[in-house]
Write a protein that holds these residues in place. Structure first.
Motif, PDB file in Angstrom:
ATOM      1  N   LYS A  24       0.835  -1.205   0.000  1.00  0.00           N
ATOM      2  CA  LYS A  24       0.000   0.000   0.000  1.00  0.00           C
ATOM      3  C   LYS A  24       0.871   1.258   0.000  1.00  0.00           C
ATOM      4  N   ILE A  25       1.947   1.226   0.766  1.00  0.00           N
ATOM      5  CA  ILE A  25       2.825   2.398   0.823  1.00  0.00           C
ATOM      6  C   ILE A  25       3.379   2.704  -0.566  1.00  0.00           C
ATOM      7  N   ARG A  26       3.864   1.654  -1.259  1.00  0.00           N
ATOM      8  CA  ARG A  26       4.417   1.855  -2.597  1.00  0.00           C
ATOM      9  C   ARG A  26       3.374   2.397  -3.557  1.00  0.00           C
ATOM     10  N   LYS A  27       2.195   1.820  -3.448  1.00  0.00           N
ATOM     11  CA  LYS A  27       1.134   2.180  -4.372  1.00  0.00           C
ATOM     12  C   LYS A  27       0.733   3.649  -4.190  1.00  0.00           C
ATOM     13  N   VAL A  28       0.502   4.029  -2.944  1.00  0.00           N
ATOM     14  CA  VAL A  28       0.079   5.407  -2.675  1.00  0.00           C
ATOM     15  C   VAL A  28       1.209   6.381  -3.019  1.00  0.00           C
ATOM     16  N   ALA A  29       2.442   5.987  -2.746  1.00  0.00           N
ATOM     17  CA  ALA A  29       3.579   6.851  -3.053  1.00  0.00           C
ATOM     18  C   ALA A  29       3.682   7.091  -4.558  1.00  0.00           C
ATOM     19  N   LYS A  30       3.515   6.014  -5.324  1.00  0.00           N
ATOM     20  CA  LYS A  30       3.617   6.143  -6.777  1.00  0.00           C
ATOM     21  C   LYS A  30       2.500   7.025  -7.321  1.00  0.00           C
ATOM     22  N   GLU A  31       1.292   6.761  -6.831  1.00  0.00           N
ATOM     23  CA  GLU A  31       0.138   7.486  -7.355  1.00  0.00           C
ATOM     24  C   GLU A  31       0.200   8.977  -7.047  1.00  0.00           C
ATOM     25  N   ASN A  32       0.733   9.314  -5.869  1.00  0.00           N
ATOM     26  CA  ASN A  32       0.697  10.716  -5.435  1.00  0.00           C
ATOM     27  C   ASN A  32       2.074  11.383  -5.428  1.00  0.00           C
ATOM     28  N   HIS A  68       7.564  11.408  -1.515  1.00  0.00           N
ATOM     29  CA  HIS A  68       8.972  11.051  -1.308  1.00  0.00           C
ATOM     30  C   HIS A  68       9.384  10.953   0.158  1.00  0.00           C
ATOM     31  N   SER A  69       8.581  11.501   1.067  1.00  0.00           N
ATOM     32  CA  SER A  69       9.017  11.462   2.470  1.00  0.00           C
ATOM     33  C   SER A  69       8.059  10.637   3.326  1.00  0.00           C
ATOM     34  N   ALA A  70       8.610  10.105   4.422  1.00  0.00           N
ATOM     35  CA  ALA A  70       7.808   9.293   5.341  1.00  0.00           C
ATOM     36  C   ALA A  70       6.649  10.108   5.916  1.00  0.00           C
ATOM     37  N   GLU A  71       6.905  11.403   6.121  1.00  0.00           N
ATOM     38  CA  GLU A  71       5.857  12.271   6.674  1.00  0.00           C
ATOM     39  C   GLU A  71       4.646  12.312   5.738  1.00  0.00           C
ATOM     40  N   GLN A  72       4.913  12.394   4.439  1.00  0.00           N
ATOM     41  CA  GLN A  72       3.800  12.410   3.481  1.00  0.00           C
ATOM     42  C   GLN A  72       3.031  11.089   3.519  1.00  0.00           C
ATOM     43  N   ILE A  73       3.766  10.004   3.672  1.00  0.00           N
ATOM     44  CA  ILE A  73       3.096   8.698   3.740  1.00  0.00           C
ATOM     45  C   ILE A  73       2.162   8.658   4.949  1.00  0.00           C
ATOM     46  N   THR A  74       2.592   9.254   6.055  1.00  0.00           N
ATOM     47  CA  THR A  74       1.716   9.310   7.231  1.00  0.00           C
ATOM     48  C   THR A  74       0.435  10.074   6.907  1.00  0.00           C
ATOM     49  N   GLN A  75       0.586  11.194   6.202  1.00  0.00           N
ATOM     50  CA  GLN A  75      -0.593  11.999   5.893  1.00  0.00           C
ATOM     51  C   GLN A  75      -1.552  11.285   4.946  1.00  0.00           C
ATOM     52  N   TYR A  76      -0.998  10.455   4.074  1.00  0.00           N
ATOM     53  CA  TYR A  76      -1.848   9.810   3.066  1.00  0.00           C
ATOM     54  C   TYR A  76      -2.369   8.452   3.506  1.00  0.00           C
ATOM     55  N   THR A  77      -1.639   7.765   4.400  1.00  0.00           N
ATOM     56  CA  THR A  77      -2.061   6.403   4.761  1.00  0.00           C
ATOM     57  C   THR A  77      -2.177   6.199   6.271  1.00  0.00           C
ATOM     58  N   GLN A 136      10.745   5.148   5.048  1.00  0.00           N
ATOM     59  CA  GLN A 136      11.684   5.933   4.250  1.00  0.00           C
ATOM     60  C   GLN A 136      12.530   5.020   3.362  1.00  0.00           C
ATOM     61  N   THR A 137      12.936   3.884   3.913  1.00  0.00           N
ATOM     62  CA  THR A 137      13.731   2.943   3.122  1.00  0.00           C
ATOM     63  C   THR A 137      12.927   2.433   1.921  1.00  0.00           C
ATOM     64  N   ILE A 138      11.650   2.126   2.161  1.00  0.00           N
ATOM     65  CA  ILE A 138      10.788   1.668   1.072  1.00  0.00           C
ATOM     66  C   ILE A 138      10.696   2.739  -0.014  1.00  0.00           C
ATOM     67  N   LEU A 139      10.513   3.982   0.413  1.00  0.00           N
ATOM     68  CA  LEU A 139      10.390   5.084  -0.551  1.00  0.00           C
ATOM     69  C   LEU A 139      11.681   5.264  -1.340  1.00  0.00           C
ATOM     70  N   ASP A 140      12.800   5.226  -0.617  1.00  0.00           N
ATOM     71  CA  ASP A 140      14.083   5.424  -1.292  1.00  0.00           C
ATOM     72  C   ASP A 140      14.306   4.375  -2.366  1.00  0.00           C
ATOM     73  N   SER A 141      14.029   3.108  -2.009  1.00  0.00           N
ATOM     74  CA  SER A 141      14.291   2.069  -3.001  1.00  0.00           C
ATOM     75  C   SER A 141      13.283   2.167  -4.144  1.00  0.00           C
ATOM     76  N   LEU A 142      12.058   2.585  -3.820  1.00  0.00           N
ATOM     77  CA  LEU A 142      11.053   2.753  -4.867  1.00  0.00           C
ATOM     78  C   LEU A 142      11.492   3.787  -5.893  1.00  0.00           C
ATOM     79  N   TRP A 143      11.917   4.947  -5.405  1.00  0.00           N
ATOM     80  CA  TRP A 143      12.277   6.026  -6.328  1.00  0.00           C
ATOM     81  C   TRP A 143      13.614   5.756  -7.008  1.00  0.00           C
TER      82      TRP A 143
END
Lengths: 389, 292
Positions: B152-160, B163-172, B186-193
């Motif tokens: 879910k984190i990857r999916k929401v990050a890609k769609e929106n 790039h930061s863990a703080e944004q993931i908190t706001q969205y999920t 943050q590690t998940i986001l870094d590897s995703l991008w």
């Protein structure tokens, strides 16, 4: 009806209160004509100092203290920080601070900061009614404890804590006792001259003085290290040019509170009780707190299966002001730490609403809420997937 | 006090399509009462396979109710294939906007819709989309407080484009309670991008001024920003950091003092240190932990 429509029903007095008209009147000369610095040698400035001392006496009278025991500050939070840091500065060899799990952020976040700096913080837990575990308190307060700080009354539930007993436990182990009494002052009769409390914080805007002024009581004989260092004001205990108008306002507010404390515990309490009784008749509601030991003005009620922000926003449509323990109202994602510490189930914690009265409320306010709130609850429950009727 | 748009207030005060559809073709319930919001939607299709009825029930704040209400309006008249393309961004766009802290309400709407579509497909023996399937069964729980998976984190990050863990908190909501998973996020986001950047190398590899600098010049620039912008912030919490090396666009930084033990040190490294260097030196700089 137009008068009705303009009316604000303000039931959020634990958040802040209206400045009393008498308070504003007392303040005005010091915002206009008498702008002098109380430390000046000339009469124009120097005469202002007498008014600060008069205010100090009024605050002292409300607390049952001597005026020399009162230090004016900028707010309750400053008083809290000053008290705790002073205690730690005096007892340098002691490393422990004991507080409770239901403290206000002023103590809670300060204690977290001190924890990071290496102090040991012990937080006394509460039971489902928000009552402190006194056995636990007795066990953890020891000779390594520099200060015990527990609020006199809780801002969310109104619960009154056994501060004298806690002070006794602290003193037995040679620790200082501080209490954040911003919610209690003016609502609970107190005579500090007969009590064993070492330091007490109060805030002006919780008792109809303006925002930006508070006081710290330090018992005679208790050592104190200043928090704000600079000039000689407040006998060297709190530097900075005095906030003269607000201090005078706080004095007037203290005088009014002293005269009005019986009313708080009779008329105000009766209004609170009537609202509470009737709201608890609504299905799936629960009272949060300890009805046996509670401020006369506060009621915290959970409306199960619905969420607090939605309730408040619908009440806002009728200009009814209250507050909520819900997560959504603050932007945090977890409900109130006080309700969680009490183990209030999530179904109820998210829908907790706090109503807090003042002497400016009327029976008509209660009627208005009793008319408007039940349909709001019903409406939100109709939308809720958890409500089965 | 929230700054809600008129549209949000309208949908909150006059929610559309409240309730449950009789004899629904698809049902989904997402969220739960512990988390503070939950949404149940029921959908009925007409003979042409278009959504003719969509109703909701929501437990939550004003923005959760408004997001649910606008979602039902959005999808009525769509086929399920069309509805599958609706994202939380569409919900936000139709509401005007939502406060950042409330973005998770729109994500909940999207999830409910996708879960309902999956429910329909299951009822009809059709293959279910991989992502929905993953989210329900195969994702690894990253945030235990709110039960949020890496999928879910990857999916929401890609769609929106987060790039930061703080944004993931706001969205999920992930990481919004105890915060211990923020580093992992943050590690998940870094590897995703990083993966994304590697997949499309040309577009991202524009020549940056920073790259043409000599090593000494790079060090001077980076060091001055660290001294001026970063260390004073860390020192407030009893922490510190040190520039160890620079290779290409990567600055190797060592966290010191309290930062070393802090569970959120990777977040600090990426958000604060890299953020400041991107802002004041070059957007191309990547910060890596020299302690690892």
């Amino acid at each position: 009806m137009t008068q009705e429509e303009d009316r604000i029903v303000y039931l959020d007095n634990n958040a802040t209160t209206a400045v009393a008209p008498e308070v504003l009147e007392a303040m005005m000369p010091f915002l206009t004509k008498y702008y002098g610095n109380p430390s000046s040698i000339h009469t124009f400035g120097g005469q202002v100092a007498a008014h600060i001392e008069e205010a100090r006496e009024k605050v002292a009278k409300l607390l049952g203290a001597a005026s020399s025991e009162i230090i004016f500050t900028s707010c309750g939070t400053e008083s809290d920080s000053a008290a705790i840091l002073s205690a730690l500065g005096i007892c340098r060899k002691k490393n422990k601070i004991v507080c409770s799990t239901v403290e206000h952020a002023a103590i809670l976040n300060l204690s977290q900061e001190l924890e990071r700096k290496g102090y040991e913080i012990v937080r006394i837990p509460v039971d489902s009614k928000g009552r402190l575990d006194m056995e636990f308190a007795e066990q953890v307060i020891d000779t390594d404890t520099a200060v015990v700080s527990v609020m006199w009354a809780n801002n969310e539930t109104g619960n009154i804590q056994p501060v004298e007993k806690l002070a006794e436990l602290a003193h037995k182990q040679g620790a200082l006792f501080h209490t954040d009494a911003v919610q209690a002052v003016g609502k609970v009769p107190m005579d500090l001259s007969k009590m064993n409390i070492d330091m007490l914080s109060l805030s002006g805007h919780k008792l109809h003085a303006p925002k930006g002024v508070g006081a710290l009581y330090v018992k005679r004989g208790v050592r104190f290290r200043p928090f704000i260092i600079g000039g000689h004001q407040e006998r060297g205990r709190r530097a900075g040019t005095e906030n003269v108008a607000s201090v005078v306002g706080l004095g007037k507010a203290a005088e009014l509170a002293y005269n009005g404390i019986a009313e708080e515990n009779t008329r105000v309490k009766a209004m609170r009780d009537r609202l509470e009784e009737n709201l608890l008749k609504i299905k799936a509601t629960r009272l949060n707190g300890d009805p046996e030991h509670r401020l006369p003005n506060t009621s915290n009620i959970s409306f199960e299966f619905i969420e607090g922000e939605s309730i408040l926003m619908l009440l806002d449509m009728f200009k009814i002001c209250a507050s909520s323990g819900s997560a959504c109202t603050t932007g945090s994602l977890e409900p109130s730490h006080v309700l969680r510490a009490m183990g209030v189930p999530y179904t109820a914690a998210h829908g907790a609403i706090r109503f807090s009265f003042s002497r400016y409320n009327t029976e008509a306010d209660v009627d208005f809420v009793l008319e408007k709130l039940p349909p709001v609850i019903e409406r939100l429950r109709e939308i809720s997937p958890y409500w089965k009727g | 006090m929230w700054d809600y748009t008129k549209k949000v207030m309208d949908h909150f005060l006059n929610p559309r399509n409240v309730g449950e559809v009789q004899e629904p073709d698809a049902v989904a319930e997402v969220g739960n009462i512990t988390c503070g919001d939950a949404l149940k939607i029921t959908i009925k299709l007409d003979d042409e396979g278009k959504i003719c009825e969509c109703k909701f029930k929501t437990f939550g704040c004003a923005s959760a109710i408004a997001s649910s209400s606008v979602l039902t309006e959005l999808v009525i008249g769509m086929t399920l294939d069309e509805a599958a393309k609706v994202t939380n961004k569409d919900i936000v766009a139709h509401l005007g906007t939502l406060p950042e802290e409330k973005m998770h309400c729109s994500v909940m709407g999207m999830e409910a819709l996708q879960a309902a579509i999956a429910d329909y497909k299951k009822r009809h023996g059709e293959a279910v989309d991989e992502i929905v399937e993953d989210e329900d069964h195969e994702g690894r729980i990253v945030c235990r407080c709110f039960g949020i998976t890496d999928v879910k984190i990857r999916k929401v990050a890609k769609e929106n484009d987060l790039h930061s863990a703080e944004q993931i908190t706001q969205y999920t909501k992930a990481g919004g309670a105890c915060g211990t998973c923020l580093d992992q996020i943050q590690t998940i986001l870094d590897s995703l991008w990083k993966e994304k950047a590697e997949a499309a190398p040309e577009a991202e590899q524009e020549k940056d001024d920073f790259e043409s600098l000599s090593v000494v010049q790079k060090v001077i620039k980076v060091q001055s920003v660290i001294d001026r912008e970063v260390r004073p912030v860390l020192e407030r919490d009893g922490g510190d950091c040190e520039l160890v090396d620079i290779q290409g666009n990567t600055a190797y930084i060592k966290m010191k003092g309290h930062c070393q033990m802090c569970p959120a040190s990777q977040v600090t490294l990426k958000n604060l240190v890299q953020g400041k260097l991107n802002e004041f030196v070059s957007p191309k700089i990547i910060v890596e932990d020299a302690g690892k």
